[in-house]
Design a protein around this motif. Structure first.
Motif, PDB file in Angstrom:
ATOM      1  N   ARG A 167     -19.460   0.261  25.823  1.00 35.26           N
ATOM      2  CA  ARG A 167     -19.883  -1.142  25.860  1.00 35.26           C
ATOM      3  C   ARG A 167     -21.044  -1.445  24.914  1.00 35.26           C
ATOM      4  O   ARG A 167     -21.732  -2.438  25.069  1.00 35.26           O
ATOM      5  CB  ARG A 167     -20.237  -1.575  27.303  1.00 35.26           C
ATOM      6  N   ASN A 168     -21.256  -0.584  23.929  1.00 36.43           N
ATOM      7  CA  ASN A 168     -22.258  -0.846  22.896  1.00 36.43           C
ATOM      8  C   ASN A 168     -21.661  -1.749  21.831  1.00 36.43           C
ATOM      9  O   ASN A 168     -20.473  -1.635  21.506  1.00 36.43           O
ATOM     10  CB  ASN A 168     -22.727   0.464  22.240  1.00 36.43           C
ATOM     11  N   MET A 169     -22.490  -2.633  21.284  1.00 32.30           N
ATOM     12  CA  MET A 169     -22.046  -3.532  20.216  1.00 32.30           C
ATOM     13  C   MET A 169     -21.829  -2.716  18.939  1.00 32.30           C
ATOM     14  O   MET A 169     -22.678  -1.905  18.565  1.00 32.30           O
ATOM     15  CB  MET A 169     -23.087  -4.624  19.967  1.00 32.30           C
ATOM     16  N   ILE A 170     -20.679  -2.916  18.302  1.00 30.10           N
ATOM     17  CA  ILE A 170     -20.383  -2.281  17.019  1.00 30.10           C
ATOM     18  C   ILE A 170     -19.950  -3.359  16.031  1.00 30.10           C
ATOM     19  O   ILE A 170     -19.556  -4.459  16.432  1.00 30.10           O
ATOM     20  CB  ILE A 170     -19.307  -1.171  17.146  1.00 30.10           C
ATOM     21  N   TYR A 179      -5.157  -6.996   2.299  1.00 27.13           N
ATOM     22  CA  TYR A 179      -6.429  -6.441   2.745  1.00 27.13           C
ATOM     23  C   TYR A 179      -6.761  -5.253   1.856  1.00 27.13           C
ATOM     24  O   TYR A 179      -5.964  -4.323   1.733  1.00 27.13           O
ATOM     25  CB  TYR A 179      -6.365  -6.069   4.224  1.00 27.13           C
ATOM     26  N   ILE A 180      -7.921  -5.309   1.237  1.00 27.44           N
ATOM     27  CA  ILE A 180      -8.324  -4.302   0.260  1.00 27.44           C
ATOM     28  C   ILE A 180      -9.113  -3.185   0.931  1.00 27.44           C
ATOM     29  O   ILE A 180      -8.963  -2.021   0.587  1.00 27.44           O
ATOM     30  CB  ILE A 180      -9.166  -4.956  -0.869  1.00 27.44           C
ATOM     31  N   THR A 181      -9.987  -3.533   1.868  1.00 21.79           N
ATOM     32  CA  THR A 181     -10.745  -2.527   2.619  1.00 21.79           C
ATOM     33  C   THR A 181     -10.768  -2.913   4.092  1.00 21.79           C
ATOM     34  O   THR A 181     -10.666  -4.086   4.434  1.00 21.79           O
ATOM     35  CB  THR A 181     -12.214  -2.402   2.133  1.00 21.79           C
ATOM     36  N   GLY A 182     -10.895  -1.916   4.951  1.00 24.54           N
ATOM     37  CA  GLY A 182     -11.160  -2.138   6.364  1.00 24.54           C
ATOM     38  C   GLY A 182     -10.031  -2.616   7.236  1.00 24.54           C
ATOM     39  O   GLY A 182     -10.233  -2.867   8.435  1.00 24.54           O
ATOM     40  N   ALA A 183      -8.834  -2.736   6.714  1.00 28.00           N
ATOM     41  CA  ALA A 183      -7.723  -3.301   7.490  1.00 28.00           C
ATOM     42  C   ALA A 183      -7.342  -2.448   8.696  1.00 28.00           C
ATOM     43  O   ALA A 183      -6.906  -2.987   9.717  1.00 28.00           O
ATOM     44  CB  ALA A 183      -6.500  -3.483   6.594  1.00 28.00           C
ATOM     45  N   GLU A 184      -7.544  -1.140   8.615  1.00 27.91           N
ATOM     46  CA  GLU A 184      -7.102  -0.242   9.675  1.00 27.91           C
ATOM     47  C   GLU A 184      -7.787  -0.513  11.011  1.00 27.91           C
ATOM     48  O   GLU A 184      -7.232  -0.200  12.056  1.00 27.91           O
ATOM     49  CB  GLU A 184      -7.283   1.231   9.262  1.00 27.91           C
ATOM     50  N   GLU A 185      -8.976  -1.111  11.011  1.00 28.53           N
ATOM     51  CA  GLU A 185      -9.686  -1.362  12.262  1.00 28.53           C
ATOM     52  C   GLU A 185      -9.957  -2.831  12.538  1.00 28.53           C
ATOM     53  O   GLU A 185     -10.470  -3.173  13.605  1.00 28.53           O
ATOM     54  CB  GLU A 185     -11.029  -0.624  12.242  1.00 28.53           C
ATOM     55  N   MET A 186      -9.634  -3.713  11.632  1.00 28.84           N
ATOM     56  CA  MET A 186     -10.066  -5.109  11.739  1.00 28.84           C
ATOM     57  C   MET A 186      -9.585  -5.813  13.004  1.00 28.84           C
ATOM     58  O   MET A 186     -10.278  -6.691  13.521  1.00 28.84           O
ATOM     59  CB  MET A 186      -9.641  -5.904  10.509  1.00 28.84           C
ATOM     60  N   ASN A 187      -8.441  -5.448  13.540  1.00 28.01           N
ATOM     61  CA  ASN A 187      -7.898  -6.150  14.702  1.00 28.01           C
ATOM     62  C   ASN A 187      -8.701  -5.912  15.981  1.00 28.01           C
ATOM     63  O   ASN A 187      -8.569  -6.671  16.937  1.00 28.01           O
ATOM     64  CB  ASN A 187      -6.434  -5.770  14.921  1.00 28.01           C
ATOM     65  N   ARG A 188      -9.553  -4.911  15.985  1.00 30.94           N
ATOM     66  CA  ARG A 188     -10.411  -4.639  17.148  1.00 30.94           C
ATOM     67  C   ARG A 188     -11.610  -5.578  17.198  1.00 30.94           C
ATOM     68  O   ARG A 188     -12.317  -5.625  18.201  1.00 30.94           O
ATOM     69  CB  ARG A 188     -10.959  -3.209  17.076  1.00 30.94           C
ATOM     70  N   THR A 227     -17.565  -8.174  15.073  1.00 27.51           N
ATOM     71  CA  THR A 227     -18.228  -7.365  16.091  1.00 27.51           C
ATOM     72  C   THR A 227     -17.257  -7.098  17.233  1.00 27.51           C
ATOM     73  O   THR A 227     -16.285  -7.829  17.442  1.00 27.51           O
ATOM     74  CB  THR A 227     -19.491  -8.063  16.658  1.00 27.51           C
ATOM     75  N   ALA A 228     -17.554  -6.027  17.958  1.00 23.58           N
ATOM     76  CA  ALA A 228     -16.769  -5.650  19.133  1.00 23.58           C
ATOM     77  C   ALA A 228     -17.652  -4.754  19.993  1.00 23.58           C
ATOM     78  O   ALA A 228     -18.798  -4.471  19.634  1.00 23.58           O
ATOM     79  CB  ALA A 228     -15.495  -4.910  18.719  1.00 23.58           C
ATOM     80  N   ARG A 229     -17.109  -4.314  21.096  1.00 24.15           N
ATOM     81  CA  ARG A 229     -17.799  -3.343  21.957  1.00 24.15           C
ATOM     82  C   ARG A 229     -16.995  -2.056  21.961  1.00 24.15           C
ATOM     83  O   ARG A 229     -15.765  -2.079  22.035  1.00 24.15           O
ATOM     84  CB  ARG A 229     -17.947  -3.885  23.363  1.00 24.15           C
ATOM     85  N   ASP A 230     -17.712  -0.928  21.891  1.00 24.10           N
ATOM     86  CA  ASP A 230     -17.038   0.367  21.934  1.00 24.10           C
ATOM     87  C   ASP A 230     -16.773   0.766  23.386  1.00 24.10           C
ATOM     88  O   ASP A 230     -17.012  -0.010  24.310  1.00 24.10           O
ATOM     89  CB  ASP A 230     -17.828   1.430  21.162  1.00 24.10           C
ATOM     90  N   GLU A 231     -16.307   1.987  23.599  1.00 24.30           N
ATOM     91  CA  GLU A 231     -15.943   2.464  24.928  1.00 24.30           C
ATOM     92  C   GLU A 231     -17.138   2.494  25.880  1.00 24.30           C
ATOM     93  O   GLU A 231     -16.987   2.362  27.094  1.00 24.30           O
ATOM     94  CB  GLU A 231     -15.317   3.871  24.836  1.00 24.30           C
TER      95      GLU A 231
END
Length: 154
Positions: A115-118, A129-138, A109-113
């Motif tokens: 401040r909503n939970m995403i 990493y097979i899927t989702g690696a492009e955004e996982m660090n956020r 989970t994280a917060r977007d710009e």
């Protein structure tokens, strides 16, 4: 490319590629159904909660990892339904399981710009990493599911 063009391209594939495409669509569809079900009912089928599989590389797994990575990436763009991160991660996990390859599904989970939970999901097998690696660090990891091969409780 319209439906007829896609069908024509599909019919030009060899039998092994046709079967792989069909398998991928089946698992993406099944995963899409699962994400509509309450998560508490789906979670036990995803593996051992709050555990991870090894990050060690197994040479014998690399062909399966490449195959699943490539086909999920391509086919998830051509479904009639949304095939977002959790759908792709579950489908890839199930495809790897069929090939005898362990994997770990991560939920974050994280917060977007605004401040909503995403939320985001991604899948790792060994060091890859097979899927989702492009955004996982956020994302902050809030759950993991280890899909071990040959162990009860999966």
């Amino acid at each position: 490319m319209g439906f007829v063009g896609k069908l024509r391209k599909f019919l030009q594939l060899d039998m092994a590629a046709m079967l792989l495409v069909a398998e991928t669509l089946l698992f993406l569809g099944w995963a899409r159904v699962l994400v509509a079900v309450p998560f508490a009912k789906v979670a036990p089928s995803l593996g051992i909660h709050m555990e991870e599989t090894s990050t060690s590389e197994l040479q014998r797994d690399i062909p399966a990892l490449i195959q699943v990575y490539d086909i999920i990436r391509v086919m998830s763009r051509h479904t009639f339904w949304d095939s977002k991160c959790l759908v792709k991660a579950i489908a890839a996990m199930k495809m790897l399981e069929r090939r005898g390859v362990e994997s770990t599904l991560y939920l974050g989970t994280a917060r977007d710009e605004q401040r909503n939970m995403i939320a985001h999901a991604w899948l790792r097998s060994g060091p890859y990493y097979i899927t989702g690696a492009e955004e996982m660090n956020r994302f902050q990891i809030v759950g993991t599911f280890a899909k071990r091969i040959g162990h009860k409780g999966n």
